[in-house]
Scaffold this active site. Structure first.
Site, short mmCIF file in Angstrom:
data_model
loop_
_atom_site.label_atom_id
_atom_site.label_comp_id
_atom_site.label_asym_id
_atom_site.label_seq_id
_atom_site.Cartn_x
_atom_site.Cartn_y
_atom_site.Cartn_z
N ASP A 171 7.04 -1.71 -9.33
CA ASP A 171 7.85 -2.93 -9.44
C ASP A 171 8.48 -3.10 -10.83
OD1 ASP A 171 7.32 -3.56 -6.85
OD2 ASP A 171 5.94 -5.21 -7.25
N ARG A 204 8.37 1.04 5.18
CA ARG A 204 7.11 0.41 4.81
C ARG A 204 6.26 0.15 6.06
NH1 ARG A 204 8.76 -4.11 0.38
NH2 ARG A 204 6.62 -3.95 -0.34
N LYS A 247 3.82 -14.01 -8.00
CA LYS A 247 4.28 -13.99 -6.60
C LYS A 247 3.32 -13.19 -5.72
CE LYS A 247 7.55 -10.96 -5.20
NZ LYS A 247 7.12 -10.20 -4.02
N ASN A 248 2.94 -12.00 -6.19
CA ASN A 248 2.15 -11.12 -5.33
C ASN A 248 0.70 -11.53 -5.21
OD1 ASN A 248 4.42 -9.70 -4.83
ND2 ASN A 248 3.86 -7.87 -6.01
N CYS A 271 12.98 -1.45 4.96
CA CYS A 271 13.49 -2.47 4.06
C CYS A 271 14.27 -1.78 2.95
CB CYS A 271 12.38 -3.36 3.51
SG CYS A 271 11.58 -2.71 2.09
C1 UD1 Z 1 2.88 -4.69 -2.60
C2 UD1 Z 1 3.72 -5.64 -3.42
C3 UD1 Z 1 5.01 -4.97 -3.86
C4 UD1 Z 1 4.71 -3.65 -4.58
C5 UD1 Z 1 3.78 -2.78 -3.75
C6 UD1 Z 1 3.30 -1.54 -4.49
C7 UD1 Z 1 3.10 -7.80 -2.51
C8 UD1 Z 1 3.48 -9.00 -1.75
N1 UD1 Z 1 4.01 -6.81 -2.62
O1 UD1 Z 1 3.64 -4.37 -1.43
O2 UD1 Z 1 5.70 -5.86 -4.72
O3 UD1 Z 1 5.91 -2.96 -4.79
O4 UD1 Z 1 2.60 -3.52 -3.37
O5 UD1 Z 1 2.71 -1.89 -5.69
O6 UD1 Z 1 2.03 -7.74 -3.07
N2 UD1 Z 1 2.05 2.31 3.22
C9 UD1 Z 1 1.84 3.06 4.36
N3 UD1 Z 1 1.15 2.48 5.40
C10 UD1 Z 1 0.67 1.19 5.34
C11 UD1 Z 1 0.90 0.46 4.17
C12 UD1 Z 1 1.59 1.05 3.13
O7 UD1 Z 1 2.26 4.21 4.45
O8 UD1 Z 1 0.05 0.75 6.32
C13 UD1 Z 1 2.83 2.93 2.10
C14 UD1 Z 1 4.15 2.21 1.87
O9 UD1 Z 1 5.15 2.67 2.71
C15 UD1 Z 1 4.42 2.50 0.41
C16 UD1 Z 1 3.02 2.57 -0.20
O10 UD1 Z 1 2.12 2.75 0.89
O11 UD1 Z 1 5.06 3.74 0.26
C17 UD1 Z 1 2.63 1.33 -0.99
O12 UD1 Z 1 2.72 0.19 -0.18
P1 UD1 Z 1 1.77 -1.07 -0.36
O13 UD1 Z 1 0.85 -0.86 -1.51
O14 UD1 Z 1 1.17 -1.38 0.96
O15 UD1 Z 1 2.83 -2.18 -0.73
P2 UD1 Z 1 2.91 -3.66 -0.19
O16 UD1 Z 1 1.56 -4.23 -0.03
O17 UD1 Z 1 3.87 -3.72 0.94
#
Ligand code: UD1
Length: 424
Positions: free
Chosen positions: A307, A124, A26-27, A119
């Site tokens: 995850d 996030r 999925k990711n 969420c």
């Molecule tokens: C992706 C995955 C999700 C997984 C996560 C962490 C997909 C579609 N989803 O989510 O299943 O749980 O990686 O492995 O691939 N953050 C910030 N600022 C930002 C972006 C992120 O502070 O601009 C923080 C988030 O709040 C969180 C952490 O960084 O605490 C990790 O988030 P991130 O790695 O970005 O997760 P996703 O890409 O949303």
């Protein structure tokens, strides 16, 4: 199509035996679907899982003007894009819709995505994505619940991420493929899905190097072309089956996987006393009657994946001793704990730490899945428990697992999808 009121009846099912084939990741599928916006030529994607999250990404593309055919293969052609605004009602359903921003700005010099809300697993934000786009010369404004990014043409930049965010790394990689000059992303996320995205982009004619390490270098090109690409197997789905085998004292071969992506989960399952072997594209887990306590901290790859935290937590509720799980990625990812307690688990929460005191058995109960991986954890707990569990909220499970109930029925598990008021 699964309806919102569907639920699972799960009867404790120990000693399962058989093989489960893993679907596409999925990711990996979600960012690759977004990346097709970088070209007007058709792209053909193999091994795309049939999931709610995929359907939502495709609905968004169709609203922008894309031609989409989704059968055995997924074909997308983006030669008639007539809207650069991601519709709010669809974006609200899936966080990964923010991955459209990078490709839109790169190819059309403009993109608009709704501001992400909170969420189910915590706050996030998108600040890292936006900081990177600004460094690449985009004008980014946040107004009336939307983020608009605009530029004449993106230019290469040196970007240091404060945290190795998966989404920010992917968005900026995609944006940089059509930028003028070279972009370097430091402290980049190293997840296998980022390597898959690099491979897809390079097939399209992009110049991306370093995915899988924490420095990714992208040299911009003028145009990208349509290609055929096969998505990697879903390591989180595989990990979920592995933990299920350990929790139910089953003997299961999980096939069609890349074992290297599963090292952190294999290591912890071995520590917990399960017997784990693997070959080129399979892993076999044999669960033992004694589950040993284990301490875990979730981290970006190659650390133990966040995850997989709910699922392994479900397993450790049955350990002979106390385990400590510390959540290192999200700030509110313990919604499954309350539900597991209803089944007899003894778990204490202190901010981002769960202290799990193993109990001799879980007992079936009525529980609700509040998010995707919590749903998987509750399926595992239901199969490991004595008696029957009624699991509601399985629309959350269907977002990320393709036919999990059917896959488990095939190896003998008693798990049944029913509608609304149906009785067992
Ligand atoms: C992706 C995955 C999700 C997984 C996560 C962490 C997909 C579609 N989803 O989510 O299943 O749980 O990686 O492995 O691939 N953050 C910030 N600022 C930002 C972006 C992120 O502070 O601009 C923080 C988030 O709040 C969180 C952490 O960084 O605490 C990790 O988030 P991130 O790695 O970005 O997760 P996703 O890409 O949303």
């Amino acid at each position: 199509m699964p309806s919102q009121v569907e639920k699972f009846f799960i009867v404790g099912s120990h000693g399962l035996k058989g093989e489960i084939k893993v679907s596409g990741a999925k990711n990996s599928a979600l960012p690759v679907i977004a990346a097709t916006l970088l070209t007007r030529e058709p792209c053909v994607l193999e091994n795309i899982p049939k999931l709610e999250d995929v359907n939502i990404m495709l609905s968004i593309l169709k609203r922008l003007g894309s031609k989409v055919e989704f059968g055995q293969l997924l074909t997308i052609q983006n030669n008639r894009i007539n809207d650069l605004i991601i519709p709010e009602e669809l974006a609200r359903k899936i966080r990964a819709s923010n991955l459209f921003l990078g490709p839109l700005v790169a190819r059309f010099q403009e993109g608009v995505v709704p501001l992400p809300g909170g969420c189910n697993i915590g706050n996030r934000p998108m600040d890292l994505h936006l900081k990177g786009l600004r460094l690449m010369g985009a004008e980014v404004e946040e107004k009336a619940g939307f983020i608009r990014a605009r530029t004449k043409r993106l230019k290469g930049a040196e970007i240091h991420l404060d945290f190795p965010s998966v989404g920010a790394t992917e968005n900026l990689m995609m944006a940089a493929t059509l930028a003028q000059g070279t972009t370097i992303i430091r402290n980049a996320a190293r997840e296998p899905e980022i390597v898959d995205l690099q491979n897809f982009l390079n097939l399209m004619g992009a110049k991306v190097k370093g995915a899988g390490t924490d420095v990714i270098k992208i040299t911009g090109v003028n145009r990208l072309k349509g290609v055929t690409h096969k998505i990697i197997p879903d390591r989180i789905e595989a990990g979920t089956h592995m933990v299920m085998a350990a929790a139910t004292q089953s003997d299961i071969i999980i096939s069609g996987v890349i074992p290297e992506h599963l090292e952190a989960v294999m290591a912890k399952l071995k520590e917990a006393g399960a017997f784990v072997t693997f070959g080129d594209d399979w892993v076999r887990v044999t669960g033992k009657s004694i589950i040993k306590p284990v301490d875990i901290k979730t981290m970006p790859y190659p650390g133990f994946p966040t995850d997989m935290q709910p699922q392994i937590l479900a397993l450790l509720t049955l350990a002979q001793g106390t385990s400590i799980i510390s959540e290192g990625v999200f700030d509110n990812r313990f919604k499954h704990v309350e539900e597991l307690r209803r089944m007899g688990a003894d778990i204490r929460l202190e901010s981002r730490i769960a202290v799990i005191k193993g109990v001799p058995k879980l007992t079936g109960a009525s529980v609700i899945a509040h998010d995707l991986r919590a749903a998987a954890a509750l399926v595992i707990a239901g199969l490991a428990a004595e008696g029957m569990t009624v699991l509601e909220g399985i629309k959350n499970l269907d977002r990320g697992y393709e036919n999990l109930d059917l896959k488990y029925q095939l190896i003998g598990a008693q798990i049944k999808r029913v509608n609304g008021e149906e009785k067992y």
